[in-house]
Design a protein around this motif. Structure first.
Motif, PDB file in Angstrom:
ATOM      1  N   CYS A   1      -5.699  -8.660   6.097  1.00 20.32           N
ATOM      2  CA  CYS A   1      -4.913  -7.782   5.101  1.00 20.32           C
ATOM      3  C   CYS A   1      -3.222  -8.068   5.320  1.00 20.32           C
TER       4      CYS A   1
ATOM      5  N   CYS B   1      -9.096  -1.290   8.068  1.00 17.94           N
ATOM      6  CA  CYS B   1      -8.984  -1.587   6.641  1.00 17.94           C
ATOM      7  C   CYS B   1     -10.198  -2.321   6.260  1.00 17.94           C
TER       8      CYS B   1
ATOM      9  N   HIS C   1      -6.266  -0.310  12.347  1.00 16.69           N
ATOM     10  CA  HIS C   1      -4.891  -0.360  12.273  1.00 16.69           C
ATOM     11  C   HIS C   1      -4.470   1.260  12.744  1.00 16.69           C
TER      12      HIS C   1
ATOM     13  N   CYS D   1      -4.365  -9.140  11.234  1.00 19.14           N
ATOM     14  CA  CYS D   1      -5.624  -8.811  10.399  1.00 19.14           C
ATOM     15  C   CYS D   1      -5.388  -9.668   9.067  1.00 19.14           C
TER      16      CYS D   1
ATOM     17  N   ARG E   1       1.089  -1.106   0.160  1.00 24.84           N
ATOM     18  CA  ARG E   1      -0.014   0.055   0.029  1.00 24.84           C
ATOM     19  C   ARG E   1       0.935   1.186   0.047  1.00 24.84           C
TER      20      ARG E   1
HETATM   21 ZN    ZN Z   1      -6.181  -4.938   7.895  1.00 22.14          ZN
END
Ligand code: ZN
Length: 433
Positions: free
Chosen positions: A314, A250, A257, A312, A3
């Motif tokens: 992600c 997210c 986060h 998480c 990201r």
């Molecule tokens: Zn996340």
């Protein structure tokens, strides 16, 4: 997942090393830059060179709202004034305003952090971001604006209110992201629904700043605006800690986060000031790692949350805390029980036939006893009938009795009768004293 603007660290140990370096820098910087901090640290018997590991954090004294108020107008300033390029202030509902100074680096760091929020919300440079929060001495509008520009999406700075213009811009500019308080989000969603705009606009994400939103409120906003429930995001933030943009949930919504490469977050029991167990609710206490003008050392935020220890999906290395579950100041004591409005929120959110709006009224009768009346709106699609109202009244009273251990009287009112607000909605009306 790569990201843009994400933390540079590649592992947890790298993150901890970065935090230690930042902690050492912050204590030294505050000690030599601010007479107020030096006095506090001297009184606690801690010198900058005593900080050798992250555990030494616990030797440091707390900083409180009172420290900020006593130093008015430029509290805890740790750089010469000529390095300050901007100030922001809190809206100052209690006591004096909190004024925070920023150096150029502070403003840059804040924009980088906020740009990371847009990235975690899955935004791209193609997005058109309609910013419907206040621009002024407070941090909200500036935070969303600078973050958006740093990220590279198109900012549409409208400010709060002005519903006609908001709706027109959604249509004309094809805004894809709306940034607002949850209360304003509800107002906008109701307008989008009322004006039949759902098929005509391109809105796909809403980012809520500064106000906690209940699940029921979010569901309503999603349903009325046509924005998917998963695309509603929460940005926490406070003026003392740069402003909004210091974290974001997210797309998996497992928790918020927070940007642990910029600050350390402790969750402490507000009474004992000892660390809470993971998952236990306590007060957020923050220590900044690279803030120049007004560093924070163990600043007691009064916000309540809990750490979420799970990883998480992600894959982010940034740890998570829960949504802000209230302020320790919002807590009220009713018949000897500590109650946070968020408790009531949670209970109401699980009952489909009630709307998201409610009010808590506390009063004392001639018998000298305290009473609580809860006004709750019927959900939009529920037909008013004495039978349903009675059923709802009983159900809510019972759940409150079982889960909070107090009795209250529930009054069910028509959908849309409780006041909406463009900023923060007042929910507790206490006339006992
Ligand atoms: Zn996340």
């Amino acid at each position: 997942m790569e990201r843009p603007f994400d933390a540079k660290v590649k592992s947890e140990s790298e993150l901890l090393a970065l935090q230690l370096e930042g902690l050492k820098w912050t204590v030294r910087h505050a000690y030599y830059g601010s007479p107020a901090y030096r006095k506090k640290l001297d009184e606690a018997g801690v010198k900058p060179e005593d900080i050798k590991s992250l555990d030494d954090l616990r030797r440091l004294p707390f900083t409180t709202t009172q420290d900020l108020q006593e130093g008015y107008p430029f509290p805890l300033l740790s750089v010469p004034l000529e390095k300050v390029i901007r100030i922001h202030a809190s809206s100052g509902t209690t006591g004096k305003r909190k004024v925070i100074c920023y150096t150029r680096k502070d403003v840059e760091d804040w924009a980088d952090m906020f740009a990371r929020c847009y990235a975690y919300a899955g935004c791209t440079k193609e997005d058109r971001v309609q910013i419907a929060v206040g621009y002024g001495v407070w941090t909200a509008g500036w935070g969303f604006q600078n973050g958006c520009e740093r990220f590279g999406a198109m900012a549409i700075p409208v400010g709060p209110g002005n519903i006609d213009m908001q709706c027109q811009f959604l249509e004309d500019f094809g805004s894809t992201v709306l940034c607002c308080t949850a209360s304003m989000g509800l107002l906008m969603a109701e307008e989008i629904d009322r004006r039949g705009l759902r098929g005509k606009i391109k809105l796909r994400k809403i980012i809520f700043g500064s106000e906690r939103s209940s699940d029921a409120m979010r569901r309503k906003i999603s349903e009325l605006s046509g924005v998917a429930y998963e695309e509603l995001y929460d940005i926490p933030g406070m003026t003392e800690l740069y402003g909004p943009g210091t974290g974001l949930d997210c797309q998996y919504h497992k928790g918020i986060h927070y940007w642990a490469d910029y600050y350390i977050l402790e969750v402490l029991n507000p009474e004992t000031l000892e660390p809470c167990e993971p998952g236990e609710v306590g007060e957020m206490v923050v220590t900044t790692l690279r803030k120049e003008a007004v560093p924070l050392i163990r600043y007691r935020t009064r916000d309540l949350t809990r750490l979420i220890p799970e990883k998480c999906p992600c894959g982010s290395l940034m740890p998570m805390h829960d949504r802000i579950l209230g302020r320790s100041d919002d807590m009220f004591i009713f018949r000897g029980v500590n109650i946070y409005p968020s408790h009531i929120d949670e209970i109401l959110s699980k009952i489909e036939e009630v709307g998201s709006e409610y009010q808590i009224h506390l009063f004392r009768k001639e018998d000298g006893k305290d009473y609580m009346t809860l006004k709750v709106e019927r959900a939009k699609d529920v037909q008013p009938s004495a039978e349903i109202d009675l059923k709802l009244k009983k159900l809510i009273e019972e759940r409150i009795k079982n889960q909070i251990l107090v009795s209250c009287d529930v009054e069910v009112v028509d959908y849309g009768t409780l006041p909406r607000s463009e900023r923060k909605t007042k929910r507790v009306f206490d006339t006992r004293y």
